[in-house]
Motif scaffolding. Structure first.
Motif, PDB file in Angstrom:
ATOM      1  N   ILE A  12       0.793  -1.221   0.000  1.00  0.00           N
ATOM      2  CA  ILE A  12       0.000   0.000   0.000  1.00  0.00           C
ATOM      3  C   ILE A  12       0.830   1.279   0.000  1.00  0.00           C
ATOM      4  O   ILE A  12       0.508   2.235  -0.711  1.00  0.00           O
ATOM      5  CB  ILE A  12      -1.004   0.011   1.191  1.00  0.00           C
ATOM      6  N   GLN A  13       1.909   1.329   0.779  1.00  0.00           N
ATOM      7  CA  GLN A  13       2.720   2.549   0.795  1.00  0.00           C
ATOM      8  C   GLN A  13       3.361   2.804  -0.552  1.00  0.00           C
ATOM      9  O   GLN A  13       3.465   3.951  -1.012  1.00  0.00           O
ATOM     10  CB  GLN A  13       3.796   2.457   1.887  1.00  0.00           C
ATOM     11  N   ASP A  14       3.794   1.745  -1.215  1.00  0.00           N
ATOM     12  CA  ASP A  14       4.378   1.904  -2.551  1.00  0.00           C
ATOM     13  C   ASP A  14       3.314   2.333  -3.558  1.00  0.00           C
ATOM     14  O   ASP A  14       3.602   3.071  -4.499  1.00  0.00           O
ATOM     15  CB  ASP A  14       5.030   0.594  -3.008  1.00  0.00           C
ATOM     16  N   VAL A  15       2.104   1.859  -3.368  1.00  0.00           N
ATOM     17  CA  VAL A  15       1.007   2.260  -4.258  1.00  0.00           C
ATOM     18  C   VAL A  15       0.723   3.749  -4.090  1.00  0.00           C
ATOM     19  O   VAL A  15       0.550   4.478  -5.069  1.00  0.00           O
ATOM     20  CB  VAL A  15      -0.263   1.435  -3.958  1.00  0.00           C
ATOM     21  N   PHE A  16       0.689   4.216  -2.852  1.00  0.00           N
ATOM     22  CA  PHE A  16       0.493   5.649  -2.604  1.00  0.00           C
ATOM     23  C   PHE A  16       1.620   6.463  -3.256  1.00  0.00           C
ATOM     24  O   PHE A  16       1.375   7.469  -3.916  1.00  0.00           O
ATOM     25  CB  PHE A  16       0.487   5.933  -1.095  1.00  0.00           C
ATOM     26  N   SER A  17       2.850   6.016  -3.053  1.00  0.00           N
ATOM     27  CA  SER A  17       4.001   6.735  -3.604  1.00  0.00           C
ATOM     28  C   SER A  17       3.978   6.717  -5.124  1.00  0.00           C
ATOM     29  O   SER A  17       4.293   7.719  -5.777  1.00  0.00           O
ATOM     30  CB  SER A  17       5.309   6.110  -3.097  1.00  0.00           C
ATOM     31  N   GLN A  18       3.631   5.570  -5.682  1.00  0.00           N
ATOM     32  CA  GLN A  18       3.584   5.439  -7.137  1.00  0.00           C
ATOM     33  C   GLN A  18       2.607   6.435  -7.738  1.00  0.00           C
ATOM     34  O   GLN A  18       2.914   7.126  -8.717  1.00  0.00           O
ATOM     35  CB  GLN A  18       3.177   4.001  -7.502  1.00  0.00           C
ATOM     36  N   TYR A  19       1.441   6.547  -7.142  1.00  0.00           N
ATOM     37  CA  TYR A  19       0.426   7.458  -7.667  1.00  0.00           C
ATOM     38  C   TYR A  19       0.842   8.913  -7.470  1.00  0.00           C
ATOM     39  O   TYR A  19       0.753   9.740  -8.391  1.00  0.00           O
ATOM     40  CB  TYR A  19      -0.917   7.207  -6.975  1.00  0.00           C
ATOM     41  N   LYS A  20       1.317   9.236  -6.285  1.00  0.00           N
ATOM     42  CA  LYS A  20       1.722  10.617  -5.978  1.00  0.00           C
ATOM     43  C   LYS A  20       2.863  11.065  -6.884  1.00  0.00           C
ATOM     44  O   LYS A  20       2.848  12.174  -7.436  1.00  0.00           O
ATOM     45  CB  LYS A  20       2.151  10.718  -4.515  1.00  0.00           C
ATOM     46  N   ASN A  21       3.862  10.224  -7.042  1.00  0.00           N
ATOM     47  CA  ASN A  21       5.021  10.603  -7.847  1.00  0.00           C
ATOM     48  C   ASN A  21       4.697  10.678  -9.329  1.00  0.00           C
ATOM     49  O   ASN A  21       5.237  11.506 -10.058  1.00  0.00           O
ATOM     50  CB  ASN A  21       6.171   9.642  -7.586  1.00  0.00           C
ATOM     51  N   THR A  22       3.812   9.803  -9.795  1.00  0.00           N
ATOM     52  CA  THR A  22       3.393   9.868 -11.195  1.00  0.00           C
ATOM     53  C   THR A  22       2.638  11.170 -11.447  1.00  0.00           C
ATOM     54  O   THR A  22       2.845  11.840 -12.470  1.00  0.00           O
ATOM     55  CB  THR A  22       2.500   8.664 -11.553  1.00  0.00           C
ATOM     56  N   ALA A  23       1.767  11.536 -10.515  1.00  0.00           N
ATOM     57  CA  ALA A  23       1.018  12.791 -10.654  1.00  0.00           C
ATOM     58  C   ALA A  23       1.967  13.985 -10.622  1.00  0.00           C
ATOM     59  O   ALA A  23       1.800  14.954 -11.387  1.00  0.00           O
ATOM     60  CB  ALA A  23      -0.013  12.907  -9.528  1.00  0.00           C
ATOM     61  N   ARG A  24       2.963  13.937  -9.742  1.00  0.00           N
ATOM     62  CA  ARG A  24       3.924  15.041  -9.668  1.00  0.00           C
ATOM     63  C   ARG A  24       4.738  15.156 -10.956  1.00  0.00           C
ATOM     64  O   ARG A  24       4.959  16.247 -11.482  1.00  0.00           O
ATOM     65  CB  ARG A  24       4.860  14.851  -8.471  1.00  0.00           C
ATOM     66  N   GLN A  25       5.186  14.021 -11.460  1.00  0.00           N
ATOM     67  CA  GLN A  25       5.931  14.026 -12.711  1.00  0.00           C
ATOM     68  C   GLN A  25       5.090  14.609 -13.838  1.00  0.00           C
ATOM     69  O   GLN A  25       5.567  15.421 -14.629  1.00  0.00           O
ATOM     70  CB  GLN A  25       6.354  12.594 -13.078  1.00  0.00           C
ATOM     71  N   TYR A  26       3.836  14.163 -13.889  1.00  0.00           N
ATOM     72  CA  TYR A  26       2.963  14.649 -14.959  1.00  0.00           C
ATOM     73  C   TYR A  26       2.811  16.170 -14.889  1.00  0.00           C
ATOM     74  O   TYR A  26       2.944  16.870 -15.897  1.00  0.00           O
ATOM     75  CB  TYR A  26       1.586  13.995 -14.888  1.00  0.00           C
ATOM     76  N   ALA A  27       2.523  16.681 -13.686  1.00  0.00           N
ATOM     77  CA  ALA A  27       2.329  18.124 -13.533  1.00  0.00           C
ATOM     78  C   ALA A  27       3.600  18.890 -13.887  1.00  0.00           C
ATOM     79  O   ALA A  27       3.553  19.935 -14.561  1.00  0.00           O
ATOM     80  CB  ALA A  27       1.908  18.436 -12.100  1.00  0.00           C
ATOM     81  N   TYR A  28       4.731  18.379 -13.459  1.00  0.00           N
ATOM     82  CA  TYR A  28       6.013  19.031 -13.752  1.00  0.00           C
ATOM     83  C   TYR A  28       6.262  19.106 -15.261  1.00  0.00           C
ATOM     84  O   TYR A  28       6.572  20.163 -15.810  1.00  0.00           O
ATOM     85  CB  TYR A  28       7.157  18.266 -13.065  1.00  0.00           C
ATOM     86  N   PHE A  29       6.079  17.973 -15.948  1.00  0.00           N
ATOM     87  CA  PHE A  29       6.373  17.945 -17.385  1.00  0.00           C
ATOM     88  C   PHE A  29       5.299  18.635 -18.215  1.00  0.00           C
ATOM     89  O   PHE A  29       5.569  19.095 -19.321  1.00  0.00           O
ATOM     90  CB  PHE A  29       6.597  16.499 -17.848  1.00  0.00           C
ATOM     91  N   TYR A  30       4.091  18.711 -17.694  1.00  0.00           N
ATOM     92  CA  TYR A  30       3.055  19.472 -18.400  1.00  0.00           C
ATOM     93  C   TYR A  30       3.519  20.923 -18.532  1.00  0.00           C
ATOM     94  O   TYR A  30       3.422  21.534 -19.611  1.00  0.00           O
ATOM     95  CB  TYR A  30       1.730  19.415 -17.640  1.00  0.00           C
ATOM     96  N   LYS A  31       4.030  21.469 -17.447  1.00  0.00           N
ATOM     97  CA  LYS A  31       4.519  22.843 -17.483  1.00  0.00           C
ATOM     98  C   LYS A  31       5.748  22.976 -18.375  1.00  0.00           C
ATOM     99  O   LYS A  31       5.895  23.950 -19.114  1.00  0.00           O
ATOM    100  CB  LYS A  31       4.842  23.323 -16.061  1.00  0.00           C
ATOM    101  N   VAL A  32       6.622  21.989 -18.303  1.00  0.00           N
ATOM    102  CA  VAL A  32       7.825  22.024 -19.142  1.00  0.00           C
ATOM    103  C   VAL A  32       7.447  22.039 -20.613  1.00  0.00           C
ATOM    104  O   VAL A  32       7.972  22.834 -21.402  1.00  0.00           O
ATOM    105  CB  VAL A  32       8.730  20.810 -18.845  1.00  0.00           C
ATOM    106  N   ILE A  33       6.521  21.169 -20.990  1.00  0.00           N
ATOM    107  CA  ILE A  33       6.117  21.073 -22.396  1.00  0.00           C
ATOM    108  C   ILE A  33       5.470  22.366 -22.873  1.00  0.00           C
ATOM    109  O   ILE A  33       5.635  22.772 -24.030  1.00  0.00           O
ATOM    110  CB  ILE A  33       5.158  19.872 -22.578  1.00  0.00           C
ATOM    111  N   GLN A  34       4.768  23.049 -21.996  1.00  0.00           N
ATOM    112  CA  GLN A  34       4.092  24.289 -22.388  1.00  0.00           C
ATOM    113  C   GLN A  34       5.025  25.495 -22.413  1.00  0.00           C
ATOM    114  O   GLN A  34       4.748  26.477 -23.109  1.00  0.00           O
ATOM    115  CB  GLN A  34       2.932  24.573 -21.413  1.00  0.00           C
ATOM    116  N   THR A  35       6.125  25.438 -21.672  1.00  0.00           N
ATOM    117  CA  THR A  35       6.946  26.642 -21.527  1.00  0.00           C
ATOM    118  C   THR A  35       8.392  26.537 -21.996  1.00  0.00           C
ATOM    119  O   THR A  35       9.003  27.548 -22.313  1.00  0.00           O
ATOM    120  CB  THR A  35       6.965  27.069 -20.045  1.00  0.00           C
TER     121      THR A  35
END
Length: 615
Positions: free
Chosen positions: A203-226
């Motif tokens: 469960i802890q790895d599942v939480f981390s997996q989801y949180k980190n994937t979401a963080r990566q996505y948000a980070y690269f969304y901004k990178v791709i736009q700017t």
């Protein structure tokens, strides 16, 4: 190996238009990035944080509906194109065919008899999607500027995959079209399905997996736009969370490490066709032939015509399979449950115990594993527990007593107890600790078995319940084994049985019949250390990369195995020693097409942690 066939392949076209304005979307993305970058929640608040992050992601997904680049048709429609492309590119395409194996998903079926150790499949480097090919692609300019891509090969590979998927002229399109449209990794679980994983070690790895994937996505969304160097990427107009989740899961379930062309280091790769093989118990049978510059796989066993061809993904626990591959393997010979143990620094005998452990090459605090087999503990854990339970006099004997240095090497050997009292204490401790861990689950084993009889359970819920039941069964066996051992040694003590004494002439006895008890301990990797070192998951590496602490070399995603460059081919004739790098299917694809101590075996010459994805 995943049941990738369960899901429909996406359809081509950009679909619906964006529901949100660019400004509104950036605001949501910024909120998500901030939420995912906050400090870790306090104990007991992890679920609350997960639900909050998931809520933001679902808002974003809703506004992005219909924007992904997808293909018309089903996966099956593109298999002939994949085989034709593979043949044209120099891969072996004789002796097998892609077939749907129902519960296991797509896999390779023998179209003729194949002998064990026969080389039946090879894939040339030109077909592989690697970090190196990513650098030479449209992603190259951004890669040269973004330190997260530079530090995280698996993220680079995910973006490479997305860029090539969006390019109608991509060389790899015949391969990409045959990948599943969705996966069974926890990133695809519904909220109520994740609830079924509560209390499990996953469960802890599942939480981390989801949180980190979401963080990566948000980070690269901004990178791709700017970012100026992202202006030519085919993702600028449409980069959805579903896109990134798909790419991350594709890499997580399929990546592997292979040698670079000069053989000086390793790089991450996706290996078309080979990643269709499903998993079974066995040995790694895939390596990299530097001389012919290709990935090669020999048969794990004899296969008759029309039988499924399996490979071994590596010594992963079912928790690792569920988290990183999306499947539960029923007869997993390497299943285990982690157990954290340490000598308290406030203990009076801490210094002495730490010194004895250090001489044995064992840290005073670490993560070990309880195994589903008998005995439930390894030589390393036995050694730790013996030292953990030693009296002051026993510690002195192993520090300054007669043959103290040599006796250190008997700590993990069942033939040489420290004392009957020490054995009683350690097995009592293990029995008690396993029983306490069992109490952390919210359901009993019997309740889980009854749940599994329900016909309306979703696939993900069924996998989650199987995982927690398997963990409980391992702990129950540890309790039973501990009790039996305790009673046995109590009887030895009461009957005044002579204690076996170590003599230098006993050196031949330092290797027990139990393969997990081979000594000297100091030459073995601790199971727990292996787990920590085998590689950060694709979602875990971002945090370190963002902090400038990315790994020096690419690490196989989470529980993915590396090809292990440098191991000689074990075959008697030594043919092609260059077939050195064993490929352990990176993050083997899910057992349904859609990552400890044992992982050391990944170093064996034939590595196939292949994808369950044949999935």
């Amino acid at each position: 190996m995943g049941k990738k066939s369960r899901v429909k392949t996406q359809k081509s076209g950009t679909g619906a238009t964006a529901v949100a304005s660019p400004k509104e979307m950036l605001n949501l993305i910024s909120e998500l990035l901030q939420k995912c970058s906050s400090a870790a929640p306090s104990p007991g608040k992890e679920w609350e944080e997960y639900v909050q992050i998931r809520g933001l992601v679902e808002k974003i997904r809703k506004k992005q509906k219909g924007l992904s680049v997808i293909f018309d048709g089903t996966r099956e429609d593109f298999f002939p194109e994949l085989m034709a492309w593979a043949a044209e590119s120099g891969a072996s395409c004789e002796g097998f065919e892609i077939t749907d194996f129902a519960e296991e998903g797509y896999g390779l079926k023998a179209s003729r008899d194949i002998k064990a150790d026969e080389l039946f499949l090879w894939i040339p480097r030109k077909m592989l999607m690697t970090v190196e090919s990513a650098k030479n692609s449209v992603l190259g300019p951004l890669y040269s500027q973004d330190r997260i891509l530079q530090a995280m090969g698996n993220v680079t590979l995910a973006f490479h995959l997305l860029c090539e998927r969006a390019d109608p002229a991509s060389f790899w399109l015949p391969y990409i079209k045959t990948l599943p449209g969705e996966y069974d990794t926890p990133l695809y679980y519904e909220e109520e399905e994740v609830l079924q994983l509560q209390s499990t070690q996953a469960i802890q790895d599942v939480f981390s997996q989801y949180k980190n994937t979401a963080r990566q996505y948000a980070y690269f969304y901004k990178v791709i736009q700017t970012h100026p160097n992202a202006s030519k990427l085919p993702l600028k107009d449409a980069f959805t969370f579903d896109d990134y989740r798909w790419a991350v899961s594709s890499v997580m379930t399929r990546q592997n490490q292979i040698p670079t062309e000069d053989g000086s280091r390793v790089t991450l790769a996706l290996i078309p066709l080979w990643d269709m093989c499903n998993h079974t118990n066995g040995l790694i049978t895939t390596g990299y032939n530097l001389e012919d510059d290709r990935c090669e796989c020999v048969a794990l066993q004899d296969y008759k015509e029309n039988e499924q061809i399996y490979i071994f993904y590596g010594t992963r626990s079912n928790a690792e399979f569920v988290i990183h591959n999306g499947f539960f393997y029923e007869n997993n010979a390497h299943d285990r449950v982690k157990i954290k143990l340490g000598v308290s620094k406030s203990e009076r005998l801490y210094a002495m115990k730490a010194e004895v452990l250090a001489r044995a090459g064992i840290p005073s605090s670490s993560v070990f594993a309880l195994h589903g087999s008998e005995p439930p503990i390894s030589a390393q854990l036995l050694a730790f527990l013996r030292v953990f339970c030693m009296t002051e006099e026993e510690l002195k004997d192993y520090l300054v007593g007669d043959h103290a240095i040599n006796k250190i090497f008997t700590l993990g050997n069942t033939e040489f107890p420290v004392s009957w009292e020490n054995e009683i204490k350690l097995w009592t401790f293990l029995e008690t600790r396993a029983a306490l861990l069992l109490k952390t689950y919210k359901s009993t084993s019997e309740e889980d078995r009854l749940l599994l009889e329900k016909p309306d359970l979703s696939f993900h819920s069924r996998v989650a319940i199987k995982l927690r039941l398997a963990e409980k069964e391992i702990l129950e066996r540890a309790v039973s084994s501990g009790r039996a051992k305790r009673e046995h040694f109590q009887k030895q003590l009461e009957e005044g049985a002579p204690l076996p004494k170590y003599e230098e002439s006993n050196i031949s006895l330092l290797e027990n019949s139990d393969p997990d008890s081979k000594l000297p301990i100091i030459l073995q990797k601790l199971e727990e250390a292996e787990t920590a070192e085998q590689g950060l998951s694709i979602t875990e590496e971002l945090a370190e990369a963002e902090a400038g602490e990315g790994p020096e070399a690419p690490l196989v995603n989470g529980e993915g195995k590396a090809p292990h460059v440098g191991d000689a081919d074990p075959r008697p004739d030594g043919e092609k020693a260059e077939r050195a790098g064993k490929l352990e299917n990176g993050d083997a694809a899910s057992h349904r097409d859609d990552d400890d101590d044992d992982n050391d075996q990944s170093a064996r010459r034939t590595g196939d942690e292949a994808k369950d994805d044949g999935n």
